[in-house]
Design a protein around this motif. Structure first.
Motif, PDB file in Angstrom:
ATOM      1  N   VAL A  21       0.838  -1.203   0.000  1.00  0.00           N
ATOM      2  CA  VAL A  21       0.000   0.000   0.000  1.00  0.00           C
ATOM      3  C   VAL A  21       0.871   1.250   0.000  1.00  0.00           C
ATOM      4  CG1 VAL A  21      -1.620   1.344   1.392  1.00  0.00           C
ATOM      5  CG2 VAL A  21      -2.004  -1.101   1.042  1.00  0.00           C
ATOM      6  N   ILE A  22       1.919   1.266   0.792  1.00  0.00           N
ATOM      7  CA  ILE A  22       2.823   2.425   0.829  1.00  0.00           C
ATOM      8  C   ILE A  22       3.492   2.605  -0.533  1.00  0.00           C
ATOM      9  CG2 ILE A  22       4.962   3.315   1.824  1.00  0.00           C
ATOM     10  CD1 ILE A  22       4.070   2.088   4.495  1.00  0.00           C
ATOM     11  N   PHE A  23       3.926   1.510  -1.135  1.00  0.00           N
ATOM     12  CA  PHE A  23       4.550   1.570  -2.457  1.00  0.00           C
ATOM     13  C   PHE A  23       3.577   2.128  -3.498  1.00  0.00           C
ATOM     14  CE2 PHE A  23       5.310  -0.546  -6.558  1.00  0.00           C
ATOM     15  CZ  PHE A  23       6.569  -0.034  -6.844  1.00  0.00           C
ATOM     16  N   LEU A  24       2.340   1.664  -3.486  1.00  0.00           N
ATOM     17  CA  LEU A  24       1.350   2.144  -4.445  1.00  0.00           C
ATOM     18  C   LEU A  24       1.029   3.620  -4.235  1.00  0.00           C
ATOM     19  CD1 LEU A  24      -1.098  -0.883  -4.670  1.00  0.00           C
ATOM     20  CD2 LEU A  24       0.581  -0.138  -6.365  1.00  0.00           C
ATOM     21  N   LEU A  25       0.994   4.053  -3.000  1.00  0.00           N
ATOM     22  CA  LEU A  25       0.764   5.480  -2.733  1.00  0.00           C
ATOM     23  C   LEU A  25       1.914   6.333  -3.254  1.00  0.00           C
ATOM     24  CD1 LEU A  25      -0.804   5.570   0.840  1.00  0.00           C
ATOM     25  CD2 LEU A  25      -1.840   6.315  -1.295  1.00  0.00           C
ATOM     26  N   ILE A  26       3.126   5.861  -3.027  1.00  0.00           N
ATOM     27  CA  ILE A  26       4.280   6.623  -3.492  1.00  0.00           C
ATOM     28  C   ILE A  26       4.295   6.680  -5.018  1.00  0.00           C
ATOM     29  CG2 ILE A  26       6.800   6.617  -3.657  1.00  0.00           C
ATOM     30  CD1 ILE A  26       6.841   5.572  -0.775  1.00  0.00           C
ATOM     31  N   ILE A  27       4.109   5.544  -5.661  1.00  0.00           N
ATOM     32  CA  ILE A  27       4.146   5.499  -7.117  1.00  0.00           C
ATOM     33  C   ILE A  27       2.933   6.209  -7.723  1.00  0.00           C
ATOM     34  CG2 ILE A  27       4.045   3.947  -9.121  1.00  0.00           C
ATOM     35  CD1 ILE A  27       6.737   4.017  -7.726  1.00  0.00           C
ATOM     36  N   GLY A  28       1.771   6.025  -7.157  1.00  0.00           N
ATOM     37  CA  GLY A  28       0.553   6.556  -7.754  1.00  0.00           C
ATOM     38  C   GLY A  28       0.287   8.010  -7.489  1.00  0.00           C
ATOM     39  N   VAL A  29       0.731   8.536  -6.345  1.00  0.00           N
ATOM     40  CA  VAL A  29       0.315   9.884  -5.967  1.00  0.00           C
ATOM     41  C   VAL A  29       1.479  10.814  -5.653  1.00  0.00           C
ATOM     42  CG1 VAL A  29      -1.066  11.204  -4.326  1.00  0.00           C
ATOM     43  CG2 VAL A  29      -1.846   8.955  -5.042  1.00  0.00           C
ATOM     44  N   PHE A  30       2.381  10.385  -4.792  1.00  0.00           N
ATOM     45  CA  PHE A  30       3.360  11.303  -4.232  1.00  0.00           C
ATOM     46  C   PHE A  30       4.627  11.476  -5.046  1.00  0.00           C
ATOM     47  CE2 PHE A  30       1.180   9.690  -0.332  1.00  0.00           C
ATOM     48  CZ  PHE A  30       0.465  10.840  -0.110  1.00  0.00           C
ATOM     49  N   ASP A  31       4.978  10.536  -5.876  1.00  0.00           N
ATOM     50  CA  ASP A  31       6.240  10.582  -6.601  1.00  0.00           C
ATOM     51  C   ASP A  31       6.227  11.666  -7.672  1.00  0.00           C
ATOM     52  OD1 ASP A  31       8.801   9.743  -7.293  1.00  0.00           O
ATOM     53  OD2 ASP A  31       8.070   8.310  -8.780  1.00  0.00           O
ATOM     54  N   ASN A  33       7.186  11.265 -10.650  1.00  0.00           N
ATOM     55  CA  ASN A  33       6.713  10.610 -11.877  1.00  0.00           C
ATOM     56  C   ASN A  33       5.481   9.764 -11.586  1.00  0.00           C
ATOM     57  OD1 ASN A  33       8.887  11.613 -13.407  1.00  0.00           O
ATOM     58  ND2 ASN A  33      10.199  10.035 -12.565  1.00  0.00           N
ATOM     59  N   SER A  34       4.551  10.297 -10.846  1.00  0.00           N
ATOM     60  CA  SER A  34       3.369   9.541 -10.438  1.00  0.00           C
ATOM     61  C   SER A  34       2.464   9.251 -11.633  1.00  0.00           C
ATOM     62  CB  SER A  34       2.592  10.307  -9.376  1.00  0.00           C
ATOM     63  OG  SER A  34       2.024  11.451  -9.944  1.00  0.00           O
ATOM     64  N   LEU A  35       1.547   8.344 -11.432  1.00  0.00           N
ATOM     65  CA  LEU A  35       0.621   7.975 -12.497  1.00  0.00           C
ATOM     66  C   LEU A  35      -0.269   9.146 -12.891  1.00  0.00           C
ATOM     67  CD1 LEU A  35      -0.425   4.434 -11.279  1.00  0.00           C
ATOM     68  CD2 LEU A  35       1.145   5.014 -13.120  1.00  0.00           C
ATOM     69  N   ILE A  36      -0.629   9.960 -11.927  1.00  0.00           N
ATOM     70  CA  ILE A  36      -1.464  11.131 -12.211  1.00  0.00           C
ATOM     71  C   ILE A  36      -0.729  12.084 -13.145  1.00  0.00           C
ATOM     72  CG2 ILE A  36      -2.584  13.144 -11.188  1.00  0.00           C
ATOM     73  CD1 ILE A  36      -2.974  11.386  -8.650  1.00  0.00           C
ATOM     74  N   GLU A  40      -1.420  13.309 -17.119  1.00  0.00           N
ATOM     75  CA  GLU A  40      -1.427  14.718 -17.505  1.00  0.00           C
ATOM     76  C   GLU A  40      -0.454  14.975 -18.641  1.00  0.00           C
ATOM     77  OE1 GLU A  40      -0.519  16.855 -13.955  1.00  0.00           O
ATOM     78  OE2 GLU A  40      -2.486  16.513 -13.063  1.00  0.00           O
ATOM     79  N   HIS A  41       0.749  14.398 -18.525  1.00  0.00           N
ATOM     80  CA  HIS A  41       1.755  14.579 -19.574  1.00  0.00           C
ATOM     81  C   HIS A  41       1.310  13.924 -20.877  1.00  0.00           C
ATOM     82  CE1 HIS A  41       4.526  16.537 -16.976  1.00  0.00           C
ATOM     83  NE2 HIS A  41       4.782  15.474 -16.232  1.00  0.00           N
ATOM     84  N   ARG A  42       0.671  12.779 -20.789  1.00  0.00           N
ATOM     85  CA  ARG A  42       0.181  12.102 -21.996  1.00  0.00           C
ATOM     86  C   ARG A  42      -0.882  12.948 -22.687  1.00  0.00           C
ATOM     87  NH1 ARG A  42      -0.999   6.160 -20.966  1.00  0.00           N
ATOM     88  NH2 ARG A  42       1.266   6.150 -20.991  1.00  0.00           N
ATOM     89  N   ARG A  43      -1.770  13.562 -21.908  1.00  0.00           N
ATOM     90  CA  ARG A  43      -2.796  14.433 -22.481  1.00  0.00           C
ATOM     91  C   ARG A  43      -2.159  15.666 -23.127  1.00  0.00           C
ATOM     92  NH1 ARG A  43      -6.223  15.425 -18.102  1.00  0.00           N
ATOM     93  NH2 ARG A  43      -4.899  17.172 -17.566  1.00  0.00           N
ATOM     94  N   GLU A  44      -1.148  16.227 -22.477  1.00  0.00           N
ATOM     95  CA  GLU A  44      -0.457  17.386 -23.028  1.00  0.00           C
ATOM     96  C   GLU A  44       0.279  17.029 -24.318  1.00  0.00           C
ATOM     97  OE1 GLU A  44       2.921  20.659 -21.686  1.00  0.00           O
ATOM     98  OE2 GLU A  44       2.188  19.198 -20.239  1.00  0.00           O
ATOM     99  N   ILE A  45       0.910  15.870 -24.345  1.00  0.00           N
ATOM    100  CA  ILE A  45       1.600  15.417 -25.553  1.00  0.00           C
ATOM    101  C   ILE A  45       0.619  15.247 -26.699  1.00  0.00           C
ATOM    102  CG2 ILE A  45       2.782  13.428 -26.566  1.00  0.00           C
ATOM    103  CD1 ILE A  45       4.312  13.170 -23.910  1.00  0.00           C
ATOM    104  N   HIS A  46      -0.552  14.686 -26.408  1.00  0.00           N
ATOM    105  CA  HIS A  46      -1.569  14.516 -27.450  1.00  0.00           C
ATOM    106  C   HIS A  46      -2.017  15.868 -27.996  1.00  0.00           C
ATOM    107  CE1 HIS A  46      -4.867  12.788 -29.676  1.00  0.00           C
ATOM    108  NE2 HIS A  46      -5.694  13.622 -29.076  1.00  0.00           N
TER     109      HIS A  46
END
Length: 103
Positions: A21-31, A33-36, A40-46
Motif C-alpha cells: 500500500v505504501i509503495f502504491l501510494l508513493i508510485i501513484g500519488v506522491f512521486d 513521476n506519479s501515475l497522475i 497529464e503529460h500524456r494528455r499534453e503530448i496529445h
C-alpha cells in the motif's frame, strides 16, 4: 504504550500488505513521476501533437500557395485583391461585412 504495541503487531502480521500500500501510494500519488502526472503529460503530448499536425497542414497549404503565386502572375493578383484589398487604378472595392451584433 498499548496502542503502539497494537500498531506494531498489526504491521508485523500484515507487513507485505502495508509495504504494498505504501509503495502504491508513493508510485501513484506522491512521486515526481506519479501515475497522475503521467496521464497529464500524456494528455499534453496529445494536444501538442494535434497542434503540430495543424501547423504542418497550414505550412503545406502556404507552401502550395507560395509556389502558385511565384509561378503565376494572375494568382498573385488574385491573392493581393482578396486578402489585402488591393485594386487597380480604375477599380472600386466594395467590402461586405456580416452584422456581428446579436439582437
Amino acid at each position: 504504550m498499548n496502542k503502539l504495541s497494537v500498531i506494531w503487531s498489526f504491521i508485523g502480521r500484515h507487513k507485505y500488505w502495508v509495504v504494498t500500500v505504501i509503495f502504491l501510494l508513493i508510485i501513484g500519488v506522491f512521486d515526481e513521476n506519479s501515475l497522475i502526472r503521467r496521464f497529464e503529460h500524456r494528455r499534453e503530448i496529445h494536444a501538442l501533437k494535434t497542434e503540430i499536425e495543424r501547423y504542418r497542414q497550414r505550412y503545406e497549404e502556404d507552401s502550395k500557395m507560395l509556389k502558385e503565386i511565384t509561378g503565376n502572375k494572375d494568382a498573385l493578383e488574385k491573392v493581393a485583391r482578396e486578402r489585402y484589398l488591393m485594386k487597380q487604378e480604375n477599380e472600386d472595392i466594395f467590402v461586405f461585412q456580416k452584422d456581428t451584433e446579436k439582437e
